[in-house]
Design a protein around this motif. Sequence first.
Motif, PDB file in Angstrom:
ATOM      1  N   SER A  57       0.805  -1.224   0.000  1.00  0.00           N
ATOM      2  CA  SER A  57       0.000   0.000   0.000  1.00  0.00           C
ATOM      3  C   SER A  57       0.839   1.276   0.000  1.00  0.00           C
ATOM      4  O   SER A  57       0.301   2.352   0.229  1.00  0.00           O
ATOM      5  CB  SER A  57      -0.941  -0.012   1.209  1.00  0.00           C
ATOM      6  N   THR A  58       2.144   1.162  -0.252  1.00  0.00           N
ATOM      7  CA  THR A  58       2.989   2.352  -0.306  1.00  0.00           C
ATOM      8  C   THR A  58       3.422   2.627  -1.742  1.00  0.00           C
ATOM      9  O   THR A  58       3.384   1.735  -2.586  1.00  0.00           O
ATOM     10  CB  THR A  58       4.234   2.205   0.594  1.00  0.00           C
ATOM     11  N   PRO A  59       3.844   3.867  -2.018  1.00  0.00           N
ATOM     12  CA  PRO A  59       4.268   4.198  -3.390  1.00  0.00           C
ATOM     13  C   PRO A  59       5.458   3.353  -3.841  1.00  0.00           C
ATOM     14  O   PRO A  59       6.288   2.934  -3.032  1.00  0.00           O
ATOM     15  CB  PRO A  59       4.664   5.672  -3.290  1.00  0.00           C
ATOM     16  N   ALA A  60       5.534   3.153  -5.138  1.00  0.00           N
ATOM     17  CA  ALA A  60       6.641   2.396  -5.715  1.00  0.00           C
ATOM     18  C   ALA A  60       7.948   3.149  -5.534  1.00  0.00           C
ATOM     19  O   ALA A  60       7.986   4.376  -5.576  1.00  0.00           O
ATOM     20  CB  ALA A  60       6.384   2.150  -7.196  1.00  0.00           C
ATOM     21  N   LEU A  61       9.029   2.394  -5.339  1.00  0.00           N
ATOM     22  CA  LEU A  61      10.368   2.957  -5.237  1.00  0.00           C
ATOM     23  C   LEU A  61      11.166   2.707  -6.514  1.00  0.00           C
ATOM     24  O   LEU A  61      12.036   3.485  -6.873  1.00  0.00           O
ATOM     25  CB  LEU A  61      11.108   2.358  -4.039  1.00  0.00           C
ATOM     26  N   VAL A  62      10.857   1.587  -7.194  1.00  0.00           N
ATOM     27  CA  VAL A  62      11.547   1.193  -8.416  1.00  0.00           C
ATOM     28  C   VAL A  62      10.489   0.779  -9.434  1.00  0.00           C
ATOM     29  O   VAL A  62       9.521   0.107  -9.076  1.00  0.00           O
ATOM     30  CB  VAL A  62      12.494  -0.003  -8.156  1.00  0.00           C
ATOM     31  N   THR A  63      10.682   1.180 -10.696  1.00  0.00           N
ATOM     32  CA  THR A  63       9.749   0.782 -11.748  1.00  0.00           C
ATOM     33  C   THR A  63      10.501   0.186 -12.927  1.00  0.00           C
ATOM     34  O   THR A  63      11.675   0.467 -13.140  1.00  0.00           O
ATOM     35  CB  THR A  63       8.912   1.970 -12.265  1.00  0.00           C
ATOM     36  N   LEU A  64       9.789  -0.634 -13.684  1.00  0.00           N
ATOM     37  CA  LEU A  64      10.276  -1.167 -14.960  1.00  0.00           C
ATOM     38  C   LEU A  64       9.343  -0.657 -16.046  1.00  0.00           C
ATOM     39  O   LEU A  64       8.123  -0.702 -15.883  1.00  0.00           O
ATOM     40  CB  LEU A  64      10.240  -2.693 -14.958  1.00  0.00           C
ATOM     41  N   ARG A  65       9.931  -0.186 -17.138  1.00  0.00           N
ATOM     42  CA  ARG A  65       9.117   0.263 -18.273  1.00  0.00           C
ATOM     43  C   ARG A  65       9.534  -0.488 -19.512  1.00  0.00           C
ATOM     44  O   ARG A  65      10.703  -0.805 -19.690  1.00  0.00           O
ATOM     45  CB  ARG A  65       9.302   1.752 -18.505  1.00  0.00           C
ATOM     46  N   ASN A  66       8.572  -0.721 -20.361  1.00  0.00           N
ATOM     47  CA  ASN A  66       8.798  -1.387 -21.636  1.00  0.00           C
ATOM     48  C   ASN A  66       8.176  -0.518 -22.724  1.00  0.00           C
ATOM     49  O   ASN A  66       7.136  -0.837 -23.269  1.00  0.00           O
ATOM     50  CB  ASN A  66       8.182  -2.788 -21.617  1.00  0.00           C
ATOM     51  N   ASP A  67       8.816   0.627 -22.985  1.00  0.00           N
ATOM     52  CA  ASP A  67       8.336   1.542 -24.019  1.00  0.00           C
ATOM     53  C   ASP A  67       9.237   1.381 -25.241  1.00  0.00           C
ATOM     54  O   ASP A  67       9.551   0.267 -25.607  1.00  0.00           O
ATOM     55  CB  ASP A  67       8.353   2.983 -23.489  1.00  0.00           C
TER      56      ASP A  67
END
Length: 117
Positions: A57-67
């Motif tokens: 329930s907390t904000p993300a610290l790391v993200t993965l993108r596939n653009d």
Amino acid sequence: MASKDEKNLAQVVEKIAKMDEPRRSIMQRVHEIIVAAAPELKPRIWYGMPAYAASASTPALVTLRNDDRMNLAITEKAGFRPAGGIDGALMPAAWFFETVDADTEQRIAQIVRSVLD
């Protein structure tokens, strides 16, 4: 009944599974590296992307993108430190990649662990 963490993990795995090859295999490997490097981070979907947070329930610290390019990013919710050296006060926050070799695996693990410091 599955826990929120289990449901979130299933959503991340499903999101990665829907990607086209060869990116699917690369992103799956990056996901595995993140989970192994920082098992305390919880996978979840954040703005439609695979992401990793301190809790369900907390904000993300790391993200993965596939653009256009695959990208590993630290979100603004993580603690930042100026890079120093030639980069001075700039704060590194995103890394693009096309493949994952042994050196890249190690660097991804370092980056992910850095959000926990």
